[in-house]
Design a protein around this motif. Structure first.
Motif, PDB file in Angstrom:
ATOM      1  N   ILE A  18      -1.149  -9.108   5.293  1.00  0.00           N
ATOM      2  CA  ILE A  18      -1.464 -10.528   5.252  1.00  0.00           C
ATOM      3  C   ILE A  18      -0.500 -11.252   6.172  1.00  0.00           C
ATOM      4  O   ILE A  18       0.699 -10.984   6.161  1.00  0.00           O
ATOM      5  N   ASN A  36      -5.037   3.150   0.532  1.00  0.00           N
ATOM      6  CA  ASN A  36      -5.318   1.729   0.703  1.00  0.00           C
ATOM      7  C   ASN A  36      -4.097   0.989   1.236  1.00  0.00           C
ATOM      8  O   ASN A  36      -2.994   1.173   0.742  1.00  0.00           O
ATOM      9  N   GLN A  37      -4.311   0.144   2.251  1.00  0.00           N
ATOM     10  CA  GLN A  37      -3.258  -0.687   2.807  1.00  0.00           C
ATOM     11  C   GLN A  37      -3.755  -2.124   2.926  1.00  0.00           C
ATOM     12  O   GLN A  37      -4.934  -2.357   3.163  1.00  0.00           O
ATOM     13  N   VAL A  38      -2.820  -3.065   2.783  1.00  0.00           N
ATOM     14  CA  VAL A  38      -3.144  -4.484   2.903  1.00  0.00           C
ATOM     15  C   VAL A  38      -2.081  -5.142   3.768  1.00  0.00           C
ATOM     16  O   VAL A  38      -0.886  -4.929   3.571  1.00  0.00           O
ATOM     17  N   GLY A  91       0.827  -1.204   0.000  1.00  0.00           N
ATOM     18  CA  GLY A  91       0.000   0.000   0.000  1.00  0.00           C
ATOM     19  C   GLY A  91       0.854   1.243   0.000  1.00  0.00           C
ATOM     20  O   GLY A  91       2.057   1.210  -0.242  1.00  0.00           O
TER      21      GLY A  91
END
Length: 145
Positions: free
Chosen positions: A137, A133-135, A29
């Motif tokens: 996992i 936007n950031q992701v 992101g």
């Protein structure tokens, strides 16, 4: 996540004394946000954090203690090279907490060791976001306690 907020994704966990917690995370992101391995109370006001951050100059790691909701940085490693890494927090029987990171989960780099007394009640992830936007996992988190 697209707002500027701090969130915790935790589960109840209360080791009696010493512990070793590890996870593998990847993130992407826009810079200016972080994720990390969190061990502490259920509210985020006391505990230890190993933060994996995306800043404008690249990915970095930083070790923190948290008391009264305030973060105190205990050490850092800047420009770790990529957006994936292994995070580890260990506590011995004398309340000495050590934060580590690794590229491969085999060779560990010590970020900081500090004496810090707290009562763990939760383990999981802390995500502090910026705008955009950031992701994040994580494919596993494990402990030995």
């Amino acid at each position: 996540v697209t707002d500027a907020a701090t969130r915790y994704g935790t589960r109840a966990w209360a080791p009696s004394a010493s512990f070793d917690a590890r996870c593998h995370v990847s993130m992407g992101g826009i810079g200016g946000w972080s994720t990390g391995l969190w061990v502490g109370d259920t509210t985020g006001s006391a505990g230890v954090l190993l933060a994996f951050s995306l800043i404008n100059t690249g990915p970095s790691m930083a070790a923190y203690t948290v008391s009264g909701g305030s973060l105190t940085q205990r050490g850092g490693t800047w420009l770790v090279g990529n957006n994936a890494g292994y995070l580890r927090i260990s506590r011995d029987g004398s309340n000495n907490v050590t934060h580590y990171w690794s590229h491969d989960g085999i060779l560990w780099v010590t970020i900081a060791t500090t004496s810090f007394s707290f009562t763990p009640a939760a383990i999981g992830y802390r995500v502090s976001t910026g705008s955009g936007n950031q992701v994040m996992i994580s494919d596993w988190l494990r402990t030995d306690a």
